[in-house]
Enzyme design. Structure first.
Site, PDB file in Angstrom:
ATOM      1  N   TRP A 192       0.855  -1.183   0.000  1.00 48.27           N
ATOM      2  CA  TRP A 192       0.000   0.000   0.000  1.00 48.27           C
ATOM      3  C   TRP A 192       0.902   1.249   0.000  1.00 48.27           C
ATOM      4  CZ3 TRP A 192      -0.225   3.868   3.736  1.00 48.27           C
ATOM      5  CH2 TRP A 192      -1.185   4.856   3.484  1.00 48.27           C
ATOM      6  N   ASP A 359     -15.531  12.521  -2.250  1.00 47.51           N
ATOM      7  CA  ASP A 359     -14.981  11.214  -1.881  1.00 47.51           C
ATOM      8  C   ASP A 359     -15.779  10.627  -0.709  1.00 47.51           C
ATOM      9  OD1 ASP A 359     -12.661   9.227  -0.988  1.00 47.51           O
ATOM     10  OD2 ASP A 359     -12.049  10.023  -2.919  1.00 47.51           O
ATOM     11  N   ASP A 360     -15.159   9.766   0.036  1.00 49.69           N
ATOM     12  CA  ASP A 360     -15.781   9.012   1.130  1.00 49.69           C
ATOM     13  C   ASP A 360     -16.423   9.944   2.166  1.00 49.69           C
ATOM     14  OD1 ASP A 360     -16.403   7.027   2.877  1.00 49.69           O
ATOM     15  OD2 ASP A 360     -14.355   6.318   3.181  1.00 49.69           O
ATOM     16  N   ARG A 436      -9.891  -2.432   8.121  1.00 47.80           N
ATOM     17  CA  ARG A 436     -10.404  -1.052   8.030  1.00 47.80           C
ATOM     18  C   ARG A 436     -11.858  -0.988   8.536  1.00 47.80           C
ATOM     19  NH1 ARG A 436     -11.620   3.686   3.807  1.00 47.80           N
ATOM     20  NH2 ARG A 436     -10.167   5.205   4.622  1.00 47.80           N
ATOM     21  N   LYS A 469     -15.919   7.192  -8.661  1.00 50.77           N
ATOM     22  CA  LYS A 469     -14.688   6.547  -8.177  1.00 50.77           C
ATOM     23  C   LYS A 469     -15.122   5.315  -7.382  1.00 50.77           C
ATOM     24  CE  LYS A 469     -10.786   7.348  -5.012  1.00 50.77           C
ATOM     25  NZ  LYS A 469     -10.178   8.367  -4.140  1.00 50.77           N
ATOM     26  N   TRP A 470     -14.738   4.148  -7.883  1.00 48.74           N
ATOM     27  CA  TRP A 470     -15.188   2.864  -7.304  1.00 48.74           C
ATOM     28  C   TRP A 470     -14.030   2.280  -6.510  1.00 48.74           C
ATOM     29  CZ3 TRP A 470     -18.724  -0.859 -10.384  1.00 48.74           C
ATOM     30  CH2 TRP A 470     -18.788  -2.116  -9.770  1.00 48.74           C
ATOM     31  N   ASP A 471     -14.175   2.297  -5.192  1.00 49.87           N
ATOM     32  CA  ASP A 471     -13.070   1.888  -4.318  1.00 49.87           C
ATOM     33  C   ASP A 471     -13.266   0.453  -3.832  1.00 49.87           C
ATOM     34  OD1 ASP A 471     -10.784   2.178  -2.768  1.00 49.87           O
ATOM     35  OD2 ASP A 471     -11.389   4.114  -1.962  1.00 49.87           O
ATOM     36  N   MET A 472     -12.212  -0.134  -3.317  1.00 47.91           N
ATOM     37  CA  MET A 472     -12.271  -1.463  -2.679  1.00 47.91           C
ATOM     38  C   MET A 472     -11.163  -1.465  -1.643  1.00 47.91           C
ATOM     39  SD  MET A 472     -10.987  -5.087  -3.514  1.00 47.91           S
ATOM     40  CE  MET A 472     -11.768  -6.586  -2.973  1.00 47.91           C
ATOM     41  N   CYS A 519     -10.285   2.023  -7.947  1.00 43.87           N
ATOM     42  CA  CYS A 519      -9.399   2.304  -6.824  1.00 43.87           C
ATOM     43  C   CYS A 519      -9.502   1.121  -5.881  1.00 43.87           C
ATOM     44  CB  CYS A 519      -9.881   3.585  -6.136  1.00 43.87           C
ATOM     45  SG  CYS A 519      -8.938   4.013  -4.665  1.00 43.87           S
ATOM     46  N   ASP A 541      -2.349   5.560  -3.183  1.00 41.80           N
ATOM     47  CA  ASP A 541      -2.734   6.575  -2.194  1.00 41.80           C
ATOM     48  C   ASP A 541      -1.569   7.498  -1.883  1.00 41.80           C
ATOM     49  OD1 ASP A 541      -5.356   6.015  -1.860  1.00 41.80           O
ATOM     50  OD2 ASP A 541      -5.144   4.863  -0.017  1.00 41.80           O
TER      51      ASP A 541
HETATM   52  C1  GLA Z   1      -9.020   4.732  -0.162  1.00 37.35           C
HETATM   53  C2  GLA Z   1      -8.709   5.511  -1.408  1.00 37.35           C
HETATM   54  C3  GLA Z   1      -8.584   6.976  -1.079  1.00 37.35           C
HETATM   55  C4  GLA Z   1      -9.867   7.462  -0.442  1.00 37.35           C
HETATM   56  C5  GLA Z   1     -10.179   6.613   0.765  1.00 37.35           C
HETATM   57  C6  GLA Z   1     -11.544   6.951   1.327  1.00 37.35           C
HETATM   58  O1  GLA Z   1      -7.938   4.721   0.712  1.00 37.35           O
HETATM   59  O2  GLA Z   1      -7.575   5.027  -2.019  1.00 37.35           O
HETATM   60  O3  GLA Z   1      -8.300   7.712  -2.237  1.00 37.35           O
HETATM   61  O4  GLA Z   1     -10.899   7.376  -1.388  1.00 37.35           O
HETATM   62  O5  GLA Z   1     -10.183   5.232   0.460  1.00 37.35           O
HETATM   63  O6  GLA Z   1     -11.872   6.176   2.424  1.00 37.35           O
END
Ligand code: GLA
Length: 741
Positions: A192, A359-360, A436, A469-472, A519, A541
């Site tokens: 990471w 974002d989040d 997390r 933006k689709w995160d995991m 992402c 990140d």
């Molecule tokens: C991940 C993404 C970040 C951000 C956070 C939000 O870490 O890589 O860019 O979107 O989640 O929780």
């Protein structure tokens, strides 16, 4: 003659002028690998290349032969490409040639991403059908050769036409037996915030490889390998690249054997896989892509870039210039209100930013990462007018609006978990790991994919959204599905990723205008499988410009700049604590899809003025930065400098980055790539927002392409050194229309 078959010698020759790939049906009926490399005359046959040291086509020791898709248990003791287990428990098989088909174009693979053609002239395909008579197992090997590129796409299909079910314990997408081991192996590995570090090692006897068992391709390894001749470098020498279009558990390996030959394999990681194949059923492996270069690693990378940019990415965003965005994450983290976001967006507009990304933290009651994943409705404490209201206001300011989602996840503290605790992956009766503070939804279950597709579609349809933006943010542990029978539990990981692809397919089809960016905590799932749906990805990140030089150089081995989300963030940098000039951060982020990830309301008037000029410069050259042919230039001293070039028809842009100042060094020369030796070029410098140094412009003016390529751009490092660490220049090189008489 892209694919020829000689009835007499039983040789297939896949040929396109830049690559030959020759295979042969051996007298036993097995298929042998004859040659893979620079083009050989297409109408000849190559009997000598299929001889073993002892003169036979197949040595009694089968470990000395080269096979296309080797089985195990009949004398080849190397790693097999596939292992079926039949109803009687045996795993022994030696399928033989059954038939073949050659046709123009390229088939798709149901449920899996693959390269495509826009017209059948672009590629030809060979389907080679093998058969195990005893148990009625057919294996179809697919090979597609592209007309204009030294590239072959491969995958395998298993069809059970026997009377009983069987289990596939291993099914590789690609096997390549090479006649020698005089290679060095390159992979991109990391962690990471340290993704895409280039690792190079000699190929000696034994195993070399990378793999994932995390459910996603992972930050640690990428489904990709290069074999290069020891002397090959970015600009010269032979190399073979292998890339797997897959986002789940993969393996990519090279086996150096006792006869100094080598076997390459790519496919689904068999340590976490098996698949029950009912009578009449078929199974497709993911696709693997093989690229050959006679001219070094830059050429190899450029072939991957063209394929992934033009024949993997789909939809309107494939060729469109990507918007300059502001993402609020590092600017606010979870702590924002609508008012704050609008204040940020209005400064963003002044700077020339085109897209605002929330974002989040916008949904459920998410003030930190301990809750609400799965509750995809706006938190009206923060956003009183909801997502639709905020999006309208952002659009009124003159920006587009984008939104972050993490659809595969569920927080223990969420309404969704209250209603469906059994939707989170886990083994009944055993504790579940929270990473997390979240669990992963069981995407192998159709009803869960359906539910998420509906709820996310409702969010997207409810507001004028242009970008997702689709995160995991975590990998899978305690892999198990309540919906799978005990004898199918080891299908879980593959079924998970098929569920993710299904969800992506539905959302990208329903909302074709939306730009999707993938992402996974940065680059944890940055692979060609995802690029088929999301043409750009948040590569790491880590937003530190110095770290990004390494990360983006590593990613460039296989992924095009149009796929790299590249942001300028505040200093001291949030990941490293390092401070670099805003101009330096910008000139690194220019190569890729430029974004900003800071709170623009905190910028000084001077900084705002500078950033506005940067964005204006980027927009003028964006096509080259995002889609130009990319070169890693041989920096004079790689420990001190990095240099990149992107070239389009209009211009070449060269980024020269100094990492560390060292006094008393002689001028260095930076040799540029791919110019016309006889043409004249004008060189100018990016102004860096008014930065001035007396002798900065010494290198501007008129130069010959020959001088720039063969001698190089001469860089007086004295003034560069005096600027301290982390200083760079962008050179703009344009061909002068009027040439020398
Ligand atoms: C991940 C993404 C970040 C951000 C956070 C939000 O870490 O890589 O860019 O979107 O989640 O929780």
């Amino acid at each position: 003659m892209p694919i020829g078959f000689d009835q007499e010698t039983k040789e297939f020759h896949l040929y396109n002028g830049s690559l030959s790939y020759i295979i042969k049906i051996l007298y036993t009926g097995s298929v042998g690998q004859v040659y893979c490399g620079a083009p050989l005359a297409p109408h000849r046959s190559y009997p000598f290349l299929s001889l073993t040291a002892s003169g036979g086509v197949l040595h009694p020791d089968k470990s000395m032969a080269r096979f296309e898709y080797p089985a195990f248990g009949t004398g080849d003791y190397r790693t097999p490409a596939f292992v079926p287990q039949f109803a009687d428990g045996s795993t022994l098989t030696e399928p033989v040639y059954h038939s073949h088909r050659i046709y123009a174009g390229k088939p798709a693979i149901p449920g899996l991403p693959s390269l495509y053609t826009e017209c059948t002239d672009e590629a030809d395909t060979l389907e080679l059908k093998l058969f195990d008579e005893l148990f009625g197992l057919f294996i179809i090997l697919y090979y597609t050769i592209f007309a204009d590129l030294p590239a072959i796409a491969r995958h395998s299909r298993f069809v059970n036409e026997g009377k009983e079910p069987l289990v596939l314990r291993k099914a590789m997408s690609l096997n390549l037996d090479l006649p020698d081991n005089n290679w060095r192996v390159i992979s991109v590995s990391g962690a990471w915030a340290r993704e895409f570090q280039i690792i190079e090692s000699p190929l000696v006897a034994g195993f070399h490889g990378v793999k994932s068992a995390k459910g996603n391709s992972g930050h640690q390894q990428n489904p990709f390998l290069i074999l290069k001749r020891p002397a090959a470098d970015d600009s010269s020498g032979q190399a073979l690249g292998f890339s797997l279009l897959y986002s789940g558990n993969f393996t990519a390996s090279v086996e150096g054997d006792c006869y100094s030959s080598s076997r390459v394999q790519l496919g689904v990681n068999d340590e976490t896989f098996s698949w029950k194949l009912e009578k009449g059923a078929f199974f497709d492996t993911p696709e693997a892509v093989l690229v050959y270069s006679e001219n070094g690693l830059n050429h190899l990378s450029q072939v991957f870039h063209s394929l992934y940019q033009r024949r993997l990415a789909r939809g309107i965003w494939r060729d469109a210039e990507r918007p300059v965005l502001l993402n609020n994450w590092e600017g606010t983290y979870f702590n924002f209100t609508e008012q704050k976001l609008l204040a940020m967006a209005s400064v963003a507009k002044e700077l020339g930013i085109e897209l605002f990304v929330l974002d989040d933290g916008w949904f459920g009651q998410r003030d930190n990462d301990t809750s609400s994943l799965g509750d995809w409705y706006a938190d009206t404490r923060k956003l009183p007018s909801g997502i639709a209201g905020l999006a309208e206001k952002i659009i009124t300011l003159g920006l587009q609006f984008g939104l972050w989602i993490e659809p595969e996840m569920i927080s223990k503290n969420s309404r969704l978990f209250e209603q469906h605790p059994d939707w989170a992956i886990g083994v009944p009766g055993r504790p579940r790991n929270e990473q997390r503070n979240q669990y992963v939804l069981d995407m192998s279950r159709q009803e869960i994919v359906d539910y998420i597709a509906k709820i996310i579609s409702d969010v997207i349809a409810s507001a004028p959204i242009s970008y997702i933006k689709w995160d995991m943010n975590r990998s899978i542990t305690e892999a198990f599905s309540l919906a799978l029978a005990p004898d199918r539990q080891s299908e879980f990981f593959h079924r998970y990723i098929l569920g993710v692809y299904d969800l992506y397919e539905r959302l990208t089809t329903a909302f074709p205008h939306i730009l999707f960016e993938s992402c996974a905590g940065g680059g944890g799932r940055f692979d060609p499988g995802i690029l088929a749906f999301a043409p750009q990805g948040w590569i790491s990140d880590n937003t530190d410009a110095v770290e990004r030089l390494r990360i983006q150089s590593g990613a460039s081995l296989v992924y095009p700049q149009s796929s790299w989300g590249s942001h300028v963030s505040a200093v001291p940098n949030h990941q490293t604590g390092r401070t670099t000039a805003i101009s330096f951060r910008a000139m690194v982020a220019f190569f890729g899809d430029l974004g900003f990830e800071l709170d623009p309301t905190t910028l000084s008037p001077e900084e705002k003025k500078q950033i506005a000029t940067y964005i204006e410069f980027y927009k003028r050259h964006r096509k080259t930065f995002q889609y130009g042919r990319f070169f890693r230039l041989a920096a004079p001293d790689p420990a001190l400098y990095t240099a990149w070039q992107a070239s389009s028809e209009e211009e070449s842009l060269v980024g020269f980055y100094k990492l560390q100042a060292q006094p008393n060094r002689a001028p260095v020369r930076l040799r540029l790539a791919s110019l016309e030796p006889d043409a004249l070029y004008t060189i100018s410098l990016w102004e860096q927002g008014g930065f001035e140094a007396n002798d900065r412009t010494y290198n501007c003016g008129l130069r010959g392409g020959d001088e720039l390529m063969y001698a190089g751009l001469s860089l007086d490092t004295t003034y560069v050194t005096k600027q301290g660490d982390f200083f760079g220049e962008i050179f703009i090189i344009k061909k002068r229309e009027e040439q020398e008489p």
